[in-house]
Design a protein around this motif. Sequence first.
Motif, PDB file in Angstrom:
ATOM      1  N   LEU A 101       0.825  -1.206   0.000  1.00 53.01           N
ATOM      2  CA  LEU A 101       0.000   0.000   0.000  1.00 53.01           C
ATOM      3  C   LEU A 101       0.863   1.260   0.000  1.00 53.01           C
ATOM      4  N   PHE A 103       3.669   1.655  -1.382  1.00 55.53           N
ATOM      5  CA  PHE A 103       4.081   1.867  -2.776  1.00 55.53           C
ATOM      6  C   PHE A 103       2.967   2.565  -3.549  1.00 55.53           C
ATOM      7  N   LEU A 104       1.758   2.024  -3.398  1.00 56.19           N
ATOM      8  CA  LEU A 104       0.617   2.552  -4.154  1.00 56.19           C
ATOM      9  C   LEU A 104       0.407   4.031  -3.849  1.00 56.19           C
ATOM     10  N   GLU A 107       3.019   6.152  -5.435  1.00 57.29           N
ATOM     11  CA  GLU A 107       2.876   6.247  -6.888  1.00 57.29           C
ATOM     12  C   GLU A 107       1.723   7.185  -7.253  1.00 57.29           C
ATOM     13  N   LYS A 115       7.556  13.931  -9.161  1.00 61.97           N
ATOM     14  CA  LYS A 115       8.535  13.456  -8.191  1.00 61.97           C
ATOM     15  C   LYS A 115       9.252  14.589  -7.474  1.00 61.97           C
ATOM     16  N   PHE A 214       8.624  10.450  -1.520  1.00 65.90           N
ATOM     17  CA  PHE A 214       9.322   9.431  -0.734  1.00 65.90           C
ATOM     18  C   PHE A 214       9.501   9.831   0.727  1.00 65.90           C
TER      19      PHE A 214
ATOM     20  N   GLU B 280       5.771  -0.113 -11.642  1.00 67.83           N
ATOM     21  CA  GLU B 280       5.949  -0.290 -10.199  1.00 67.83           C
ATOM     22  C   GLU B 280       4.595  -0.350  -9.496  1.00 67.83           C
ATOM     23  N   LEU B 281       3.690   0.480  -9.982  1.00 68.76           N
ATOM     24  CA  LEU B 281       2.344   0.508  -9.425  1.00 68.76           C
ATOM     25  C   LEU B 281       1.679  -0.843  -9.621  1.00 68.76           C
ATOM     26  N   ALA B 284       3.137  -3.388  -7.249  1.00 67.59           N
ATOM     27  CA  ALA B 284       2.622  -3.182  -5.893  1.00 67.59           C
ATOM     28  C   ALA B 284       1.214  -3.749  -5.773  1.00 67.59           C
ATOM     29  N   ALA B 285       0.371  -3.474  -6.776  1.00 68.21           N
ATOM     30  CA  ALA B 285      -1.005  -3.962  -6.729  1.00 68.21           C
ATOM     31  C   ALA B 285      -1.032  -5.490  -6.791  1.00 68.21           C
ATOM     32  N   ILE B 288      -0.088  -6.918  -3.398  1.00 69.47           N
ATOM     33  CA  ILE B 288      -1.194  -6.878  -2.446  1.00 69.47           C
ATOM     34  C   ILE B 288      -2.202  -7.975  -2.773  1.00 69.47           C
TER      35      ILE B 288
ATOM     36  N   ALA C  51      15.052   9.910  -9.478  1.00 71.12           N
ATOM     37  CA  ALA C  51      14.081   9.820 -10.570  1.00 71.12           C
ATOM     38  C   ALA C  51      13.471  11.163 -10.925  1.00 71.12           C
ATOM     39  N   LEU C  52      13.574  12.088  -9.979  1.00 70.09           N
ATOM     40  CA  LEU C  52      13.065  13.433 -10.204  1.00 70.09           C
ATOM     41  C   LEU C  52      13.694  14.070 -11.442  1.00 70.09           C
TER      42      LEU C  52
END
Lengths: 284, 576, 393
Positions: A101, A103-104, A107, A115, A214, B280-281, B284-285, B288, C51-52
Amino acid sequence: MDPIAVTIALNIIYEITTLFVIVLGLAIVFGLLKVMNLAHGEFIMVGAYAAYFCQDQGWPYIMAIPFALFIAAILGYLIEFTLIRHLYRRPFDTLLVTWGLSFLLREVIELVYGKGFQSLSNPIPGSIDVLGEPYPSYRALVMVIAILSVLVLWVWYRRSLTGARVKAMVENPELARAVGIRVDNLARHTFVVGTCFGALAGVMLAPLTRVEPFMGLDYILTSFFVLVVGGVGTILGLSSGAGVIGGVQSVVSNLFGETSGYFGVLLIAILFLWLKPNGLISRS
Amino acid sequence: MGLFLGRSIILLLGLFALPTLLGDFWAYQLGLYFLYSIAALGVGICWGQAGFLPLGQAMFLGIGAYLSGFSLIHFQDSFLLLLLLPAAALIPGFIAFVIGLLVFRGHLESGPFFALITLALSLLTFQIATNWVDVTGGFNGLGGIPSLPGLEGFESLYYVVAAVLTISIGVVAWIIKAPIGVIWRGISENEKRLTFFGYDTAFLKALAFGISGVLGGVAGVLYAPHQGLVTPNLAGFILSAELLIWTAVGGRKTLFGPVIGAILVGSLTAELRDVIPIWELMVAALFIFVVLFLPDGIAGWPERLFQRVLGRRFSGDEVNLAVKIGQKSPELELASCSLSIGTVDILNQLSFRIAQPGIYCLIGPNGAGKTSTFNAITGAVKTQAGSINLDDESISGFQSHDVAMRGIGRKFQVPSILPNLTISENLRTALWGGRCSLMDLFHYTPLNWTNTINTDLKERFPFLIEENKPAKELSHGEKQVLELSMSLLGEPRLLLLDEPCAGLSSEETDKVIDTIRWIRSTFDSTILVIEHDMTLVKDIADQVIVMHQGAVLAIGGVKDIQKDSRVREVYVGVSI
Amino acid sequence: MLNGKKTSRRTVLKATLGGAALAAAPGLIKYANAASDFKIGLFIPLSGPAALFGPSAKNCGELAIDEVNKSGGVLGRQAKLYIADAGVPPAEAAKSAVRLMLRDKVDLIVGNHDSAVRQAIVGAVKGKIPYVYSPVYEGGECSPNVFMLGETPQQQLMPAIDHFAKTKGVKSYYLIGNDYVWPRVTNKLAKKYIAAAGGNVVGEEYIPFGPANKFESAVTRIKSAKPDLVVITLVGGDNVNFNRTFAEFGLDKNISRVASLLEENTLMGVGAESSGNLYSSMAYFANIESAENKAFVSSYKAKFGAKAPVLNTLAESNYAGIIFGAALTNKTGSTNAAKLAATAEGLTVSTPTGAVTMRNRHTDKNMYLAKCNGTQFKIAKVFNKVPSGQTCT
């Protein structure tokens, strides 16, 4: 009095009190629901971004508080409903799911805001005199709020009916259910309260730190260390955990440099996890 | 065994054919993911088998890689490498074993604390590697590591890596099917139960962690020459986390899950990360989703399906073990044992002595301290005063498994079994307790062990013959009987039964009572039974011990007890 | 259970082969279509903490390719970009390098990332194809067929410290950086320049690299040390946190700061309230007033619009890296390592930061000292053609 000593002392208090604010939401969720919420740092981030949104809209900073609470409550409710409630008796799985979560959430914020760093202006610039030494006023305010919130929370938990119900739920969910406490609802509300405290911490700290997707990672590990050292379930434990971790960090850093301070925190945390996993002060 | 080798060779040939099929780049890329999957196999052992979560597994990979890097740089082409490289793989395993032993000895449960310790240790390793510049090269890494002697370029290393992966899979396959695998799965189900069979679970979990450390070390040893560079990241949190994701997605409880996860998710990520912005998203999903809904991962479903279709098969003749019951009757003595929690006295100067074989019924009103007496004897709680002696040896302060090893068996009030293990695995776990040496645990022969009690029990309770049924699918009564059978299989000299007939039908009760009597008469054992049903007590007891408020009120034959006025006072209104 | 094993093995093989075929397919198509392109592999951070810079770096890469192709391509071929993520652990980056080399068959690699990743790529490529490393770094790389465009500590700090000493009378210095190679090497050299300028170091400290850091204690120490100038080699979020805390404690009014890695994005994070008396010493700022840069900025805006990610030194270095690599290859007439090395020495190429000249596989280039004005940089001083101080042969 030595002016530098005053500042150092205030720094240590600041370190400890902000740690307390950061950990509070996590402590509620972990202590009461036994949910190791690795996405706690991301709720702090959400709070900070909520504050940024308010600044961007030109609203006064104080508006960030209700706004962040609103967002965090909705998020917390949704997450509890979709994910967490399936996991109350699966500690590893909560750990992993909340980690996914985190991570989600990162993102998603990244998709919206990118970013890059966002900067929030200090709502109360300037400094006040503490024992003849100037100290940044916003920081002083944060400390005062933190200490006040400890007291309020302590009184509330002791006195209120909800406090008693939560205690009942934690001690014996079956029995609590039997006496008519709606355990599922109570658990959901508790989780939402936890996420709201996370977001509040974000609002408070946003002007003092970097704001980027982050940033949550900065808080999550130290938060767990504080919980482990202090012990779960009491406000005194939480405060002493914040005291030990914050204190070790500040004192060792001042004596041997910042890298040693970080080593010190890691070692203390490992020792506590190993030898005293229930922490300094634990209920029961 | 032959089949086993044959399959490994087929796998190896398949892996060897890949570079020709896919080209150099895939040889390189797969080589790297093969290395990671060796480490992931270790995560599978800890998390999928023994049931504890290692959050810092990359640490062992890192340590192995640095050690291997130093060795290759400083002893290039020397024969010493033949010693140094295996040592570099074993040292991380040893470190893991010691960490595991220290932590697990401290607290029994494998909960999140252990996970957090490993996480903190991996952060610590990362910082040490970053800051100890003279040795590790700091953040930029330890570079210029030569390849393994005689193997220039990653193409030739691929074959080494593929061979080591095949061997690792073979070894892990062997281990998780050997008794130790069954025991680990048992530990992850119900650790407490296993300690009462005499298993030193802390040691066995540390062993699992140690083996996973070796697998990490092996991966690290090969990583150094494969990459020519070792950086602190290798020991850090990100790779640890990835190992976990791979293992979870692949299927932590399966043999191939971690390997498939590492290779599939790893190489798909490498290919798609630059192409799909929300990759990446998606991972992650997916992660889960897998944790929530697919606890067995991708490999779980096919592996189970084929197990269903093809069934299982154990070959080899049964080995009948000599029965050891009746060798020496135990002498148990409790002397002024006291235990209080807060202001409540649970046991209060409890004293009694049992020297003759027979069935002793422990009775008393609720809260008299009957179950606590069992807890005290078996080391589940520590008394604060007094002593417990078995055959002139003080066993107070002993850990549960040490007590069990001295021939004391226990059945709990609420049936304590290993729900996700099959009936036969449940029974075997009990049979092996106290009998398997460490070497036996890695051997297949104990799978064929049996004894006369086992045979007899299966005749008495036919449901026990349904070997492959998971224990959780049994009825309550059957679970009670299963646990009773398990506690008998250990052939304890002293058997503690906590309400063995609770919740049983009268027919089942009769059979259980009959079994207890059979054990008593055939093996001349000592059995201590907590029982509320006075009819039963009258039926089976040679002696009755009446407890009240944490102390013994009366001891004697059934008739004496019935006459005792103090006992009548306690049991007002109850006919005894 | 024994029987279950066989099938799982089959599963793994099938899965692997299937995955491999799936993943290899785009590569095969690329082969077929683009045999005559001059392929440039570009490493930019698309994930991780840096990454920015990904989006702006990617834009600059594409812009450079456009311009190279407009002026005739490389060796008469159209230049084509193959982007790889450099924000990953070194082993992953090395793998991407091998992929670029073996599967995509790139002719040149341009990279923008930290030194750990550079070492991994150098180790994987082994000098088989030329590799232009473009960002600021600590110096010391001399591997064959690797060309460094970025500024070294000598370029960043030698003229700047001299300037502070002479024009502002700075005498006492405080050095603060993250605890890893680049800051430590930079500060080691900085101390030499400080001594040469007649100043003294009143404090030096390193903050762990990796964990989240707070700077109250460090700022308090600086407050009691009372330096004239703080030399900052913190990176990313630590750089932001430090500067915010510094200003909050009111130190910005009397103490100047000069940072070695403070670009447009980081300055946004520091914020206007905290950037008083803060300087940055780098080879590129988006508002350098030179003809080359104006042309660069306007073509960037023309291609990506006014709302494109802000330009910064790391993005510009990508552009410069490709322009330089193309010019070097064109002048050499091939990608033969020995010939490239010979041509490189003394080669001058025009980039947005001004003309750069390669010596010892590093570049002499213009350096800029910029003063922060709110969240904008204002160039305070230009140092022309500063040598790198590197001695690769």
